[in-house]
Design a protein around this motif. Structure first.
Motif, PDB file in Angstrom:
ATOM      1  N   ARG A 142      -3.027  -1.444 -14.184  1.00 53.23           N
ATOM      2  CA  ARG A 142      -3.762  -2.161 -12.778  1.00 53.23           C
ATOM      3  C   ARG A 142      -3.127  -3.368 -12.700  1.00 53.23           C
ATOM      4  O   ARG A 142      -2.305  -4.766 -12.677  1.00 53.23           O
ATOM      5  CB  ARG A 142      -5.015  -3.000 -13.249  1.00 53.23           C
ATOM      6  N   PRO A 143      -2.690  -2.676 -10.844  1.00 49.43           N
ATOM      7  CA  PRO A 143      -1.725  -3.432  -9.781  1.00 49.43           C
ATOM      8  C   PRO A 143      -2.413  -4.312 -10.281  1.00 49.43           C
ATOM      9  O   PRO A 143      -1.294  -5.847 -10.456  1.00 49.43           O
ATOM     10  CB  PRO A 143      -1.333  -2.814  -8.789  1.00 49.43           C
ATOM     11  N   LEU A 161       1.303  -1.570   0.138  1.00 51.31           N
ATOM     12  CA  LEU A 161       0.175   0.012   0.342  1.00 51.31           C
ATOM     13  C   LEU A 161       1.429   0.993   0.169  1.00 51.31           C
ATOM     14  O   LEU A 161       0.623   2.336  -0.792  1.00 51.31           O
ATOM     15  CB  LEU A 161      -1.347   0.349   1.214  1.00 51.31           C
ATOM     16  N   GLU A 162       2.109   1.272   0.507  1.00 49.76           N
ATOM     17  CA  GLU A 162       2.909   2.312   0.914  1.00 49.76           C
ATOM     18  C   GLU A 162       3.852   3.042  -0.905  1.00 49.76           C
ATOM     19  O   GLU A 162       3.792   3.361  -1.833  1.00 49.76           O
ATOM     20  CB  GLU A 162       4.450   1.775   2.042  1.00 49.76           C
ATOM     21  N   ALA A 163       4.114   1.255  -1.159  1.00 52.80           N
ATOM     22  CA  ALA A 163       3.994   1.985  -3.040  1.00 52.80           C
ATOM     23  C   ALA A 163       2.976   2.426  -3.484  1.00 52.80           C
ATOM     24  O   ALA A 163       3.167   2.681  -3.923  1.00 52.80           O
ATOM     25  CB  ALA A 163       4.967   0.806  -3.472  1.00 52.80           C
ATOM     26  N   ASN A 164       1.690   1.962  -3.684  1.00 54.32           N
ATOM     27  CA  ASN A 164       1.019   2.349  -4.530  1.00 54.32           C
ATOM     28  C   ASN A 164       0.303   3.356  -3.789  1.00 54.32           C
ATOM     29  O   ASN A 164       0.217   4.638  -4.842  1.00 54.32           O
ATOM     30  CB  ASN A 164       0.006   1.345  -4.302  1.00 54.32           C
ATOM     31  N   SER A 185       3.240   2.111 -16.966  1.00 55.08           N
ATOM     32  CA  SER A 185       4.700   3.225 -15.884  1.00 55.08           C
ATOM     33  C   SER A 185       3.391   3.856 -14.726  1.00 55.08           C
ATOM     34  O   SER A 185       4.059   3.864 -13.516  1.00 55.08           O
ATOM     35  CB  SER A 185       5.129   4.141 -17.170  1.00 55.08           C
ATOM     36  N   GLU A 186       2.126   4.282 -15.031  1.00 55.15           N
ATOM     37  CA  GLU A 186       1.700   4.657 -13.920  1.00 55.15           C
ATOM     38  C   GLU A 186       1.415   4.280 -12.595  1.00 55.15           C
ATOM     39  O   GLU A 186       1.616   4.103 -11.258  1.00 55.15           O
ATOM     40  CB  GLU A 186      -0.001   5.060 -14.430  1.00 55.15           C
ATOM     41  N   ALA A 187       1.609   2.770 -12.697  1.00 50.10           N
ATOM     42  CA  ALA A 187       1.617   1.804 -11.822  1.00 50.10           C
ATOM     43  C   ALA A 187       2.380   0.873 -11.449  1.00 50.10           C
ATOM     44  O   ALA A 187       3.419  -0.120 -10.724  1.00 50.10           O
ATOM     45  CB  ALA A 187       0.833   0.808 -11.888  1.00 50.10           C
ATOM     46  N   ASP A 229      -8.792   5.360 -10.228  1.00 51.77           N
ATOM     47  CA  ASP A 229      -9.661   4.370  -9.557  1.00 51.77           C
ATOM     48  C   ASP A 229      -8.987   3.123  -9.543  1.00 51.77           C
ATOM     49  O   ASP A 229      -8.933   2.908  -9.093  1.00 51.77           O
ATOM     50  CB  ASP A 229     -10.736   4.841 -10.154  1.00 51.77           C
ATOM     51  N   ARG A 230      -8.362   2.434 -10.933  1.00 52.99           N
ATOM     52  CA  ARG A 230      -8.136   1.295 -11.415  1.00 52.99           C
ATOM     53  C   ARG A 230      -6.973   1.406 -10.571  1.00 52.99           C
ATOM     54  O   ARG A 230      -6.331   0.426 -10.463  1.00 52.99           O
ATOM     55  CB  ARG A 230      -7.750   1.545 -13.079  1.00 52.99           C
ATOM     56  N   LEU A 231      -6.132   2.309 -10.498  1.00 46.80           N
ATOM     57  CA  LEU A 231      -4.420   1.534  -9.840  1.00 46.80           C
ATOM     58  C   LEU A 231      -4.906   1.374  -8.140  1.00 46.80           C
ATOM     59  O   LEU A 231      -3.517   1.334  -7.917  1.00 46.80           O
ATOM     60  CB  LEU A 231      -3.977   3.660 -10.119  1.00 46.80           C
ATOM     61  N   LYS A 232      -5.794   2.092  -7.585  1.00 45.81           N
ATOM     62  CA  LYS A 232      -5.774   2.369  -6.478  1.00 45.81           C
ATOM     63  C   LYS A 232      -5.815   1.259  -5.470  1.00 45.81           C
ATOM     64  O   LYS A 232      -7.227   0.431  -6.166  1.00 45.81           O
ATOM     65  CB  LYS A 232      -7.246   3.462  -5.657  1.00 45.81           C
TER      66      LYS A 232
END
Lengths: 443, 443
Positions: free
Chosen positions: A130-131, A47-50, A154-156, A72-75
Motif C-alpha cells: 500500500r503506497p 500518479l504517473e508512477a502509480n 514489490s507490487e508498489a 484496489d489497495r495499490l491504486k
C-alpha cells in the motif's frame, strides 16, 4: 542490490540517527509539513508512477496471480494523496514524543538523575503493498527522531520509489540518509544480519513472513504473526448488543488481524442467542462451523480442533458453547494469539475477571475487537500491532518508537563516598523538574 | 534434569503467572515479608548448606581452579543474611509497579480506553554464583507479579537449593509454581527453545555467556555483554575534580561492568592533567597504556587499537588524548558498549552536546561511571543492566519487569458506526481517571 550497497544504506541511516536525536521537535515537524506539501505538489509525478504499478497489477490480476483487493489497495488518486498529506500533517501536529523527563530523582545534593525520552535509533520496516504505508511509516519515524529503512511490497515498487524520492527531496534539511529505501527480498536478509546497526525491526505482512523474520535475526522484532481474536457472549450479556458487536467484529472487515475468528457463547444463553445471530451471519455470507453443543442449537457444519487456532481472515467463523467464565478464559488463553479479546456482559465483576485474566495486548468489554487500531486508539497512526509483551504492546504509535536514556548531573561525586564504612547515605528523593543540561556546573 | 522436567517447570510457571497477575500488591508484599522472616528464622539451615559450597570452593581454590574473589562472594554469614532479609523487605515496601493507569482516553462517549501496567509473565533468569542474587531476583519478580525461572551458578548450588526451598515454603499462599529452580547448564538450553512460554530472558554473567544466550533463542533478552565505559576529561574540566572522579571510576571496584576502561583527555589539558593522574593510578597498581599523544606527556606503555574496545575488568586502563569534543563523541560512539559514559567539564553547553550525542543507556556529567546501578539509582535493586534500547535500558528494576495492557470499556460500540460515509468522529479526549472494570455497564 548488492549486500554492500544495503550495508552502506544502513550505515548512512546509523550516522543520520545520531544527528536526528539532537534535533528539536520544530525541525522535525517542519520537515513533515514539507513532505505533506510535496506530496500535494508532486501529484502528477506520483500518479504517473502509480499508474505503472496498477497497470502491471491488472495484468497479473487477469493472469489470476493477483486479487482485486490487492489492486484496489495499490491504486492512488488525487483525493487519496490529499488524505495521505493530511495524515502526515496530523503526525507533525502530535505532541513531541521525545525529550520528556519521565522521572527525576535526587540521589544526593548536587547529584540528579533524569530519565528522558529519546529515539531508538535505526528502525527496519517491511510492509505490505500500500503506497500510503511507506509515507505513514516514514512520517512516524521522523517525528520520533528515528532513521528508517523502508522495504515495501514489490507490487508498489514504482509508487514507493517516487514517494521515497519526494520525501528525501522535501527533507533535505534533515540529516542526510535518515530514510533509506531497499527494494529486493534479499536486501531484507542482509538487514536481518545487521544487529549491530539496526535497533528494531517492525515487519508487517503474512504470518509466515513475520515468523520468518523472527526466526532469522538477533534484532528485536515488534509485530504479530496472527490475530486469533475472540468475542465471548457471557450469560449476562445484553443479547441485542451482543448480536451487533459480534456481527461487526466479523463482518465489518474480515481480512484484518483484529476481526473475530471464534465466537464463544455461554451455554445458558446459547439457545436464545445463536439462532438469530447465525441467521444474520449467514445472510452476510459468513461460513460457520460449530462444536457439538452449538450444533445442538443451530444447523451449521462441525468445527474441528484445528478451527480453534485458525485465523480465517475471511467471512468464516467458528462457534463454541462454553460452560463457564473460567472455561472461556481458559479457551482464550489457550488458543488466542494475545492480540485482542472481548467479553460482552452486563456484569462488571465478570467483566473484570475476564479482562484481568486474559493475557492479551487488548482486552475489551462490550465493544468490537475491530477497535484495536492505532488510529482508533488515538495514537495518530500506527507502525504495526505487537502481540509480544516486551517494549510496546498492541497498536504501536510514536511512543512505541521511543526509548529512554538516563542523564546524571553531578558535581564531582565518587562512588567511594557512598560505600563501605562511614558510607554517606543516598537521598533518593523524587522531584518535579526537567533536565537542564549542565545546570549544576553553572550554579 | 530431563528436558521434560524443565518443560514441566516452565509450564507450571506459566500457569502461576496468570494467577499472579490477579493478586493485589498487599498479597505480594505480605509474601515478601514472609520470605524475609523465613531467611532470618532459617539461618542455621542456610549457613549449613552454604558451608558445603564454600568448602568445595576452597578445595577448588587450592587446586587453582577458583579465584579467592569467587569464594568470597559465595560466603554467607548471619549479618549478610540480615542484609538479604532487609533487601527483601525494601523490595516489599516499594510502590506497587502494577495496576497503574498509564493513560486514559475517551474514544467516544461511553467508549473509554485505559492503558494499565501489568506483569510480563514468565521471566527466565541466569545469574552468577552469589547466593544473594537468587533472593534478590526472586523478590523483584514476585513484587512485579511475574513467575520466574531461576538458574544460579553451580558453585552456589547447595545454598541456592536451600534458599529456593525456603522461598517456596514461605510463599505457600502464592500461586503454586511461581518460582522454579533449574540447576544444570543443559536446562538453560531447554529454556532457550521455549519461546512460547517464556516472555523474557535476563542473563547475567560473562560476555561470552550472554552472547551465547542472545545467539540461541527467539525469546527477547535483556542484559549486557560488555561494559566498555569512558570518562572524558574535557578542556574545561575542573582538573582536581576530574582526578578524583576518574580515579573512582577505575579503582573503586575495577571488576564490574560500570568501571571505566578508557580515559579520554582533551589535548589542551593533557600536559596539566596526566602526570598527576598517572602517578595516582600507578600508586594504586593500575596498569596503563596510552596512545602516542598521551605517551608524549607521560611514560606509559603503548596502547594498540584493540585496547579501545577491551573491557579489562581489572586494574588496567587505556588513555587517549583527544583533539576536540566531536572527536571524543565519535570515539565513544565507535568503541563504547552503550553502557555508561561520563564527561567532566564546567561548560554546560559542551556537557549538553556530549550527553545528547552519545548513544548509551546512561550518560553522566561530572560523576563517576560507577553510579550506574539499580540500587544507587534508587530503583530498590536491579535484575540486571541492559545495553539494548528496547523495553528497558540501563539498570533494570521493578518497572522494567512490567508491561502494559489496553482495556477498552464500551457500551456496545461497533466499528461500522465510525467508518465510511457519515462516519461518527472519534473524540480522542485524554482524561484523568483509573480503570474501574465494567463501570459503564453498571451505570
Amino acid at each position: 542490490m548488492t549486500e554492500q550497497a544495503t550495508e552502506r544504506k544502513v550505515a548512512e541511516a546509523q550516522t543520520a540517527a545520531l544527528e536526528l536525536a539532537k534535533l528539536d521537535d520544530e525541525a522535525r515537524s517542519d520537515a513533515l509539513h514539507a513532505i505533506a506539501d510535496a506530496i500535494v505538489d508532486e501529484e502528477a509525478r506520483i500518479l504517473e508512477a502509480n499508474e505503472t504499478d496498477v497497470t502491471e497489477g491488472e495484468k497479473l490480476l487477469e493472469a489470476g496471480e493477483y486479487s482485486q483487493a490487492l489492486v484496489d489497495r495499490l491504486k492512488l488518486s488525487p483525493s487519496k494523496l490529499d488524505d495521505i498529506a493530511e495524515m502526515v500533517r496530523s503526525v507533525a501536529e502530535q505532541d513531541d514524543p521525545l525529550g520528556r523527563t519521565l522521572s527525576a530523582r535526587r540521589l544526593d545534593d548536587g547529584l540528579e538523575l533524569y530519565k528522558v525520552g529519546v529515539p531508538i535509533g535505526v528502525i527496519g520496516t517491511v510492509f505490505e503493498s500500500r503506497p500510503d504505508a511507506l509515507v505513514q511509516i516514514a512520517a512516524l519515524s521522523l517525528k520520533s527522531g528515528n532513521a528508517v529503512i523502508l522495504k515495501g511490497g514489490s507490487e508498489a515498487s514504482h509508487s514507493n520509489r517516487v514517494l521515497y524520492e519526494i520525501i528525501r527531496e522535501a527533507t533535505s534539511d534533515m540529516p542526510d540518509g535518515w530514510a533509506q529505501l531497499i527494494e529486493a527480498r534479499e536486501d531484507v536478509n542482509t538487514m536481518l544480519d545487521m544487529d549491530d546497526s539496526i535497533d528494531l525491526l517492525m515487519p508487517r505482512g503474512s504470518s509466515e513472513f513475520v515468523s520468518y523474520i523472527q526466526d532469522n535475526t538477533k534484532i528485536p522484532v515488534l509485530g504479530h504473526t496472527e490475530g486469533v481474536c475472540h468475542v465471548f457472549v457471557d450469560r449476562d450479556a445484553d443479547l441485542d448488543m451482543a448480536e451487533d458487536v459480534a456481527f461487526d467484529a466479523k463482518v465489518q472487515y474480515p481480512a484484518v488481524c483484529n476481526a473475530v475468528e471464534t465466537l464463544l457463547v455461554h451455554e445458558s444463553v446459547a439457545a436464545d442467542f445463536l439462532p438469530e445471530m447465525v441467521e444474520r451471519y449467514e445472510d452476510a455470507g459468513v461460513t460457520l462451523r460449530g462444536d457439538a453443543a452449538a450444533r445442538g442449537v443451530v444447523d451449521i457444519d462441525p468445527a474441528t480442533d484445528e478451527d480453534w487456532s485458525t485465523e480465517y481472515g475471511d467471512l468464516e467463523l467458528s462457534i463454541k458453547v462454553i460452560g463457564s467464565l473460567d472455561a472461556a478464559i481458559d479457551h482464550v488463553n489457550t488458543y488466542g494469539s494475545k492480540h485482542t479479546e472481548s467479553i460482552l456482559t452486563e456484569d462488571a465483576d465478570r467483566a473484570s475477571t475476564f479482562m484481568r485474566s486474559i493475557d492479551a495486548a487488548s482486552v475489551f468489554h462490550n465493544a468490537s475487537t475491530r477497535f484495536a487500531d492505532g488510529y482508533r486508539y488515538g495514537l495518530g497512526a500506527e507502525v504495526g500491532i505487537s502481540t509480544g509483551k516486551i517494549h510496546a504492546r498492541g497498536p504501536v504509535g510514536l511512543e512505541g518508537l521511543t526509548t529512554y536514556k538516563y542523564y546524571l548531573e553531578g558535581s564531582g561525586q565518587q562512588v567511594a563516598t557512598y560505600s563501605g564504612e562511614n558510607a554517606k547515605p543516598y537521598l533518593h528523593e523524587e522531584f518535579e523538574g526537567d533536565w537542564i543540561p549542565g545546570h549544576l556546573a553553572e550554579e
